[in-house]
Design an enzyme around this catalytic site. Structure first.
Site, mmCIF file in Angstrom:
data_model
loop_
_atom_site.group_PDB
_atom_site.id
_atom_site.type_symbol
_atom_site.label_atom_id
_atom_site.label_comp_id
_atom_site.label_asym_id
_atom_site.label_seq_id
_atom_site.Cartn_x
_atom_site.Cartn_y
_atom_site.Cartn_z
ATOM 1 N N GLU A 1 -7.005 4.570 7.534
ATOM 2 C CA GLU A 1 -6.813 6.002 7.261
ATOM 3 C C GLU A 1 -8.029 6.592 6.542
ATOM 4 O O GLU A 1 -8.373 7.759 6.738
ATOM 5 C CB GLU A 1 -5.520 6.205 6.448
ATOM 6 C CG GLU A 1 -4.293 5.987 7.340
ATOM 7 C CD GLU A 1 -3.091 5.385 6.653
ATOM 8 O OE1 GLU A 1 -2.995 5.449 5.418
ATOM 9 O OE2 GLU A 1 -2.229 4.830 7.365
ATOM 10 N N ASN B 1 0.868 -1.174 0.000
ATOM 11 C CA ASN B 1 0.000 0.000 0.000
ATOM 12 C C ASN B 1 0.910 1.231 0.000
ATOM 13 O O ASN B 1 1.500 1.559 1.016
ATOM 14 C CB ASN B 1 -0.890 -0.035 1.252
ATOM 15 C CG ASN B 1 -1.740 1.210 1.401
ATOM 16 O OD1 ASN B 1 -1.805 2.043 0.493
ATOM 17 N ND2 ASN B 1 -2.389 1.360 2.541
ATOM 18 N N TRP B 2 1.010 1.840 -1.166
ATOM 19 C CA TRP B 2 1.943 2.979 -1.291
ATOM 20 C C TRP B 2 1.425 4.227 -0.582
ATOM 21 O O TRP B 2 2.161 5.174 -0.376
ATOM 22 C CB TRP B 2 2.190 3.317 -2.775
ATOM 23 C CG TRP B 2 2.913 2.265 -3.542
ATOM 24 C CD1 TRP B 2 3.356 1.045 -3.083
ATOM 25 C CD2 TRP B 2 3.322 2.339 -4.916
ATOM 26 N NE1 TRP B 2 4.001 0.358 -4.092
ATOM 27 C CE2 TRP B 2 3.994 1.133 -5.226
ATOM 28 C CE3 TRP B 2 3.173 3.303 -5.917
ATOM 29 C CZ2 TRP B 2 4.526 0.874 -6.503
ATOM 30 C CZ3 TRP B 2 3.693 3.038 -7.187
ATOM 31 C CH2 TRP B 2 4.359 1.837 -7.461
ATOM 32 N N LYS B 3 0.153 4.264 -0.265
ATOM 33 C CA LYS B 3 -0.470 5.462 0.323
ATOM 34 C C LYS B 3 -0.179 6.684 -0.570
ATOM 35 O O LYS B 3 -0.116 6.532 -1.788
ATOM 36 C CB LYS B 3 -0.003 5.646 1.768
ATOM 37 C CG LYS B 3 -0.181 4.347 2.587
ATOM 38 C CD LYS B 3 -0.006 4.506 4.053
ATOM 39 C CE LYS B 3 -0.219 3.156 4.718
ATOM 40 N NZ LYS B 3 -0.181 3.207 6.158
ATOM 41 N N GLY C 1 2.232 1.987 10.749
ATOM 42 C CA GLY C 1 3.204 3.071 10.623
ATOM 43 C C GLY C 1 3.866 3.465 11.938
ATOM 44 O O GLY C 1 4.511 4.500 12.023
ATOM 45 N N HIS D 1 -9.577 0.988 4.534
ATOM 46 C CA HIS D 1 -8.309 1.180 5.242
ATOM 47 C C HIS D 1 -8.549 2.135 6.422
ATOM 48 O O HIS D 1 -9.350 3.069 6.317
ATOM 49 C CB HIS D 1 -7.248 1.756 4.292
ATOM 50 C CG HIS D 1 -5.896 1.749 4.930
ATOM 51 N ND1 HIS D 1 -5.493 2.732 5.794
ATOM 52 C CD2 HIS D 1 -4.885 0.845 4.867
ATOM 53 C CE1 HIS D 1 -4.267 2.435 6.230
ATOM 54 N NE2 HIS D 1 -3.878 1.300 5.681
ATOM 55 N N GLY E 1 2.740 -1.364 4.256
ATOM 56 C CA GLY E 1 2.817 0.065 3.971
ATOM 57 C C GLY E 1 4.258 0.477 3.734
ATOM 58 O O GLY E 1 4.820 0.283 2.652
ATOM 59 N N SER F 1 3.169 -2.407 10.330
ATOM 60 C CA SER F 1 4.611 -2.502 10.598
ATOM 61 C C SER F 1 5.192 -3.875 10.288
ATOM 62 O O SER F 1 6.086 -4.356 10.978
ATOM 63 C CB SER F 1 4.915 -2.096 12.045
ATOM 64 O OG SER F 1 4.540 -0.751 12.259
HETATM 65 P P1 PGA Z 1 2.671 0.011 7.643
HETATM 66 O O1 PGA Z 1 1.238 0.252 6.975
HETATM 67 O O2 PGA Z 1 3.207 -1.281 7.098
HETATM 68 O O3 PGA Z 1 3.491 1.199 7.250
HETATM 69 O O4 PGA Z 1 2.457 -0.072 9.134
HETATM 70 C C1 PGA Z 1 0.355 -0.805 6.720
HETATM 71 C C2 PGA Z 1 -0.925 -0.282 6.097
HETATM 72 O O5 PGA Z 1 -1.377 0.801 6.498
HETATM 73 O O6 PGA Z 1 -1.513 -0.893 5.186
#
Ligand code: PGA
Length: 248
Positions: A95, A9-11, A171, A93, A232, A211
């Site tokens: 977010e 997931n590049w966000k 994150g 997601h 992420g 993470s």
């Molecule tokens: P992260 O994000 O691996 O940076 O914790 C995962 C995600 O939000 O899909």
């Protein structure tokens, strides 16, 4: 048997040229694998990235609007996504839930839009920190699934994908322990058995996110109910992302 999946997931990260370089890097580094590999790019990049000469990496979008078309400035419809040849997206997601107020009922309508458009999705769920601290995580995640996903029929949910992403692990560098991940994944599978059947539950891939990195992926993926990961930060680097894929 549920499909093994590692998705990035590049966000809201990377320029187009950085994204191209990343996917080319993944393609050149990946050993032949049975693992399904997907990168969820910003919608803007989904078309150019999907056009790259690649054999292993699929492209998906991080979000789409549940309406068919119309006055929704800044949004992208499923018809539009499908018209560029992309056929998978993330739904729910944390977010999106947190910053864009996507609640369980909006997410249910996105699930329905996806089903009606024959569009594949990864449905994300997971509890915030205060819910875990109050020991209510199972109740909370079950409710997310019941209110947005479990209205589907057996045929519709068969072979679908759920990502469990504890919000406190996203994150933050704080990964769920393998025990915490496995017990939630096992619970999710048991709710699918309860609502549908054992046969259906075995077809649903349940990914872990939060993470996940090359150091902890092997242990997480060894859990019997963890079928892969939604990655992420570590998906933005070809070496790390490929190391995670190769952890299977
Ligand atoms: P992260 O994000 O691996 O940076 O914790 C995962 C995600 O939000 O899909």
């Amino acid at each position: 048997m549920a499909q093994k999946i590692v998705a990035g997931n590049w966000k809201m990260n990377l320029s187009l040229s950085e994204g191209v370089k990343l996917v080319n890097g993944i393609e050149s580094k990946i050993d032949s694998t049975d693992v399904r590999i997907i990168v969820f790019t910003p919608s803007l990049f989904a078309h150019p990235i999907s056009q790259l000469n690649k054999k292993d990496t699929e492209v998906g979008v991080q979000n789409f609007n549940q309406n068919e078309s119309g006055a929704f400035t800044g949004e992208v419809s499923l018809n539009q996504v499908k018209s560029i040849g992309v056929s998978i997206g993330l739904i729910g997601h944390s977010e999106r839930r947190l910053y864009y107020n996507e609640d369980n009922s909006i997410l249910k309508s996105k699930v329905d839009a996806a089903i009606n458009n024959d569009f594949e999705f990864i449905f994300c769920c997971g509890e915030p920190l205060e819910i875990r601290e109050g020991n209510k995580e199972f109740e909370y995640v079950k409710n997310q699934l019941e209110e947005s996903l479990f209205h589907l029929t057996e045929l519709q949910i068969k072979g679908s994908t759920i990502a469990y992403e504890p919000v406190w692990a996203i994150g933050t560098g704080k990964t769920a322990t393998t025990e915490q991940a496995e017990e939630m994944h096992k619970a999710i599978r048991s709710w699918i058995i309860e609502r549908y059947s054992e046969e259906i539950a075995e077809t649903v891939s349940i990914l872990y996110g939060g993470s996940c990195n090359p150091k902890n992926a092997e242990e997480l993926f060894a859990c019997p109910n963890v079928d892969g990961g939604l990655i992420g930060g570590a998906s933005l680097n070809a070496d790390d992302f490929c190391a995670i894929i190769n952890s299977f």
